[in-house]
Design a protein around this motif. Structure first.
Motif, PDB file in Angstrom:
ATOM      1  N   ILE A  53      39.911  35.333  34.792  1.00  0.00           N
ATOM      2  CA  ILE A  53      40.108  36.884  35.438  1.00  0.00           C
ATOM      3  C   ILE A  53      40.951  37.504  34.330  1.00  0.00           C
ATOM      4  O   ILE A  53      40.681  38.578  33.814  1.00  0.00           O
ATOM      5  CB  ILE A  53      40.361  36.897  36.865  1.00  0.00           C
ATOM      6  N   ILE A  77      39.718  35.009  46.486  1.00  0.00           N
ATOM      7  CA  ILE A  77      38.528  35.055  45.460  1.00  0.00           C
ATOM      8  C   ILE A  77      37.145  35.221  46.193  1.00  0.00           C
ATOM      9  O   ILE A  77      36.357  36.157  45.808  1.00  0.00           O
ATOM     10  CB  ILE A  77      38.498  34.085  44.398  1.00  0.00           C
ATOM     11  N   LEU A 116      36.917  38.672  47.494  1.00  0.00           N
ATOM     12  CA  LEU A 116      36.543  39.721  46.619  1.00  0.00           C
ATOM     13  C   LEU A 116      35.170  39.571  46.145  1.00  0.00           C
ATOM     14  O   LEU A 116      34.536  40.672  46.026  1.00  0.00           O
ATOM     15  CB  LEU A 116      37.462  39.299  45.421  1.00  0.00           C
ATOM     16  N   LYS A 117      34.603  38.345  45.887  1.00  0.00           N
ATOM     17  CA  LYS A 117      33.257  38.285  45.416  1.00  0.00           C
ATOM     18  C   LYS A 117      32.217  38.810  46.648  1.00  0.00           C
ATOM     19  O   LYS A 117      31.296  39.348  46.251  1.00  0.00           O
ATOM     20  CB  LYS A 117      32.842  36.731  45.363  1.00  0.00           C
ATOM     21  N   CYS A 174      32.586  42.615  46.179  1.00  0.00           N
ATOM     22  CA  CYS A 174      31.556  42.914  44.955  1.00  0.00           C
ATOM     23  C   CYS A 174      30.247  42.488  45.204  1.00  0.00           C
ATOM     24  O   CYS A 174      29.801  42.894  43.921  1.00  0.00           O
ATOM     25  CB  CYS A 174      32.285  42.149  43.847  1.00  0.00           C
ATOM     26  N   ILE A 203      35.559  42.441  39.638  1.00  0.00           N
ATOM     27  CA  ILE A 203      36.658  41.875  40.186  1.00  0.00           C
ATOM     28  C   ILE A 203      38.095  42.337  39.386  1.00  0.00           C
ATOM     29  O   ILE A 203      39.028  42.868  40.124  1.00  0.00           O
ATOM     30  CB  ILE A 203      36.551  40.373  39.943  1.00  0.00           C
TER      31      ILE A 203
END
Length: 773
Positions: A224, A256, A259-260, A263, A278
């Motif tokens: 990242i 994470i 977040l995924k 997104c 991200i």
């Protein structure tokens, strides 16, 4: 003609072909070999290492000077029960660096905490007050991550307070170094082979040396920060990103995963997912508030907390997007209101959000393609803070360092920098950077560069080619997605999108169908004539719809190098197609007509011009085809627009045949007279002829002296001379006019363009032009 917006730099050449033998033992397609050579990969061993990234190819951490000293100091702190503060940075690279270092220290048994300075109140890098506060709270050791190399004064303060500072950083080294306990920096270690690690890459290396093994569990963080910080994806960075994307796909980190989900990333995570989804969300936190929140998100083991923090991050990102849009609009207004022609853009205003100024600077660079600095000023401190972004050919770091005395704080890279300076220094900075840009940049430097990797035809493109190109992934800085040049004639051109601001073209070649999409190119559609070859530069990508996968091109730039014909013949509302700016547009009326709101001129005005015309409009029919020939042979133009009206055309009033002329004349001889008013309507009804046709036939007879007038009647002439019908001027004029209409009005688009092209290439015979033949 349509000029490209960018400079197309063709990186492939005959030298690549000659060097193909150096990759003879590499089992890849010729396309991949060519792309490898363009990336400086000219041996079988280099190609193998590039195409097959291996963790074994990572460099030894022992190559960092002072790394043993730094690790021993950390272990000493652990053994002595000292408190360690990880001092981070507020961007995605900084927060991932902080997370890596905290987790490595915790695993090693350290008592540690982290601190990220507030972008708005403390700025970038080491902060004296923060260091003093760390001392008051009992920290004996500070480890900086993704910053510190410019903190000379702050490190000196820490030393005075009895705290040791270990710097891990990757930013450009300035004239002198801080007197830190140890510095872990690839550019400060002569023996370290790779100098372009991201801040998180350096933190990862330190963590590896501290833990004594390769910590794969941190790879999802490393990828990242590495992609988000736009470091070159070469050497170690390529390896870390390759394996990091796999780790990110499998990551069990609660933050994470949250977040995924936000997104909408499913399946294999790509470099685009990190760079455009991200990374920006993690960056948004530090741009608007305290970035500690982003570290909390990455560190948490609680799924509910992770989801709550991720949702807040999403809200901040949405807010960030609006703030960026508002400031960008204001910055453009400030820049465009200036009369001066500036080579370097510097805009400043009180109250702008400092956290998004780097993004705004990037948008100014995209709009105007020149270096840009965006600052927010504070009247209380008389200081301006902000960010800079630059273009190829203008090293922002080196050029600003030539005037380091103008800044209170400064740091960064060739293409990006951050700074603080007294408000009164802004004008002087603008003048000096403008002078440097004038010395270093040419006019061509103010157009973006597109590096073109190869030339393809539509029939070359299939899914196999795309899968082959994917062998070069992950793509990013220093390893961009290859751009290809295609020249082809589209079968369809259309504007798409809610506001019609995007371009879509369809191509067919040898049975191969391919679409191309140009986001933001919708305004080019009126400048693209049908049946005209178009040159494109773009990326090849997979378009998947309803389970069907096929190649498409994502257009980066387009051009038309030949003149173009736009056909508005018989169109009543063609004036609605006119552009707002009619500069260098010429409207020719051969018949001297006037048109509302259009500056009409005659043919001679255009012939007298000594310049290339952007658009040449032909408003009505000329008296002769030679008028058109002369224009297209002597005038240079990019676009030719024909607007001929089909009203009152003579084309369908065909010439009477010789048999028809003969029949009418014999009738005259037999009857001895013809009363036009009485007999013409009867004849028209009997033969099915139009009155205009009968009138024309008698005009020919008069001119050839076959008939005469007597007492209001048409009568045969006595002993007329034998003459051919074509000898009559009225007959010749009608024939020529019909030929003119056939070519200029009733021809197809292809026929008309072919005829005009033939006239352009034909020699002008002076004798013919003089006699008007």
């Amino acid at each position: 003609m349509l000029e490209s917006q960018s400079n197309w730099i063709f990186t492939y050449n005959n030298k690549d072909e000659a060097n193909m033998d150096s990759l003879a033992d590499v089992n890849v397609s010729p396309v991949i070999k060519q792309l490898l050579l363009q990336r400086g990969i000219d041996t079988a061993e280099k190609a193998k290492n590039f195409l097959n990234p291996s963790l074994e190819l990572l460099h030894s951490t022992n190559s960092f000077s002072q790394i043993d000293k730094a690790v021993n100091r950390v272990k000493q702190a652990i053994d002595a029960g000292e408190s360690i503060l990880v001092y981070g940075d507020y961007d995605a690279d900084g927060v991932t660096s902080t997370t890596v270092m905290i987790e490595a220290l915790r695993e090693s048994g350290a008592m540690c905490d982290y601190y990220i300075p507030n972008r708005f109140t403390e700025g970038y890098g080491p902060n004296e007050e923060a260091f003093r506060e760390a001392h008051r709270q009992g920290f004996q050791l500070i480890i900086t991550v993704d910053n510190g190399i410019a903190g000379i004064n702050e490190v000196a303060v820490a030393n005075e307070l009895g705290m040791d500072v270990i710097i891990t950083d990757h930013h450009e080294v300035q004239e002198s170094l801080p007197e830190a306990y140890a510095i872990i920096h690839p550019k400060c270690s002569d023996s370290y082979p790779f100098k372009e690690l991201a801040g998180v890459g350096v933190a990862f290396k330190f963590a590896e040396h501290l833990l004594g093994y390769f910590p794969k569990q941190f790879l999802d963080l490393v990828v990242i920060g590495t992609i988000a910080d736009l470091v070159p994806l070469q050497d170690e960075n390529r390896i870390l990103v390759h394996y990091g994307l796999q780790a990110l796909t499998r990551s069990e980190r609660k933050g994470i995963k949250a977040l995924k989900k936000l997104c909408q990333i499913e399946g294999n995570v790509t470099e685009e997912d990190v760079g455009f989804r991200i990374g920006p969300r993690l960056n948004a936190v530090g741009r608007l508030q305290d970035a500690n929140l982003a570290v909390d998100l990455l560190l948490t083991d609680d799924p509910e907390e992770a989801e709550e923090l991720a949702n807040y991050v999403q809200e901040l990102n949405t807010e960030r997007q609006k703030i960026v849009a508002d400031i960008t609009k204001e910055a453009i207004e400030i820049f465009e209101s200036s009369d001066a022609e500036k080579r370097v853009i510097i805009v400043a205003k009180e109250g702008w959000n400092q956290g998004v100024l780097g993004i705004v600077a990037s948008k100014l660079v995209q709009n105007y393609y020149r270096p840009a600095i965006v600052l927010t000023s504070d009247p209380e401190t008389n200081q301006a803070k902000g960010s800079a972004r630059s273009i190829e050919g203008f090293d922002m770091f080196q050029n600003c360092m030539q005037h380091r005395d103008l800044f209170t704080h400064f740091g960064g890279h060739a293409q990006a920098a951050g700074m603080t300076l007294p408000t009164e220094n802004i004008i002087e900075l603008e003048e000096k950077l403008d002078r440097l840009a004038q010395e270093q940049l040419t006019d061509a430097d103010y157009k973006p560069q597109l590096l073109v990797s190869g030339k393809l035809s539509i029939s070359d493109i299939d899914m196999s080619l795309l899968e082959t190109i994917d062998q070069l992934a992950p793509f990013g800085m220093a390893n961009p997605k290859p751009l290809f040049h295609i020249e082809a004639t589209p079968s369809e051109i259309s504007q798409i999108g809610a506001t019609k601001n995007h371009l879509k073209m369809k191509f067919v070649d040898a049975g191969v169908h391919m679409d191309s999409i140009g986001f933001g190119f919708g305004e080019k559609v009126p400048f693209l004539a049908k049946q005209t070859p178009i040159e494109m530069v773009g990326e090849l990508q997979v378009n998947e719809w309803n389970g069907i996968r096929k190649p498409q091109m994502m257009i980066k730039d387009i051009a038309v190098t030949s003149w173009q014909l736009f056909d508005y013949r018989g169109t009543k509302n063609w004036q609605q197609q006119l552009e707002d700016n009619l500069e260098n547009h010429y409207f020719v009326s051969f018949q001297g007509h006037n048109y509302d709101r259009i500056p009409v001129c005659d043919k001679d005005t255009v012939l007298s011009l000594n310049q290339t015309i952007d658009a040449l409009y032909l408003l009505d029919l000329p008296k002769s085809l030679d008028d058109i020939r002369e224009l297209v042979q002597k005038v240079k133009f990019k676009r030719l627009i024909v607007c001929f009206s089909t009203k009152d055309s003579d084309y369908f009033r065909s010439l009477p045949t010789r048999e028809e002329f003969k029949w009418l004349y014999q009738l005259m001889l037999k009857r001895k007279y013809f009363d036009y008013k009485v007999d013409a309507p009867k004849l028209a009804q009997y033969k099915g002829w139009k009155l205009e046709k009968i009138k024309f036939m008698f005009q020919v007879f008069y001119e050839l002296e076959f008939v005469t007038r007597k007492e209001g009647l048409i009568v045969p002439a006595d002993q007329p001379s034998k003459k051919d019908l074509a000898e009559a001027q009225v007959y010749q004029d009608r024939k020529k006019w019909m030929e003119l209409e056939e070519i200029l009005i009733y021809s197809s688009y292809t026929q008309l363009k072919t005829w005009i092209s033939e006239q352009m290439n034909a020699e002008i015979h002076e004798e013919e032009m003089v006699h008007g033949l």
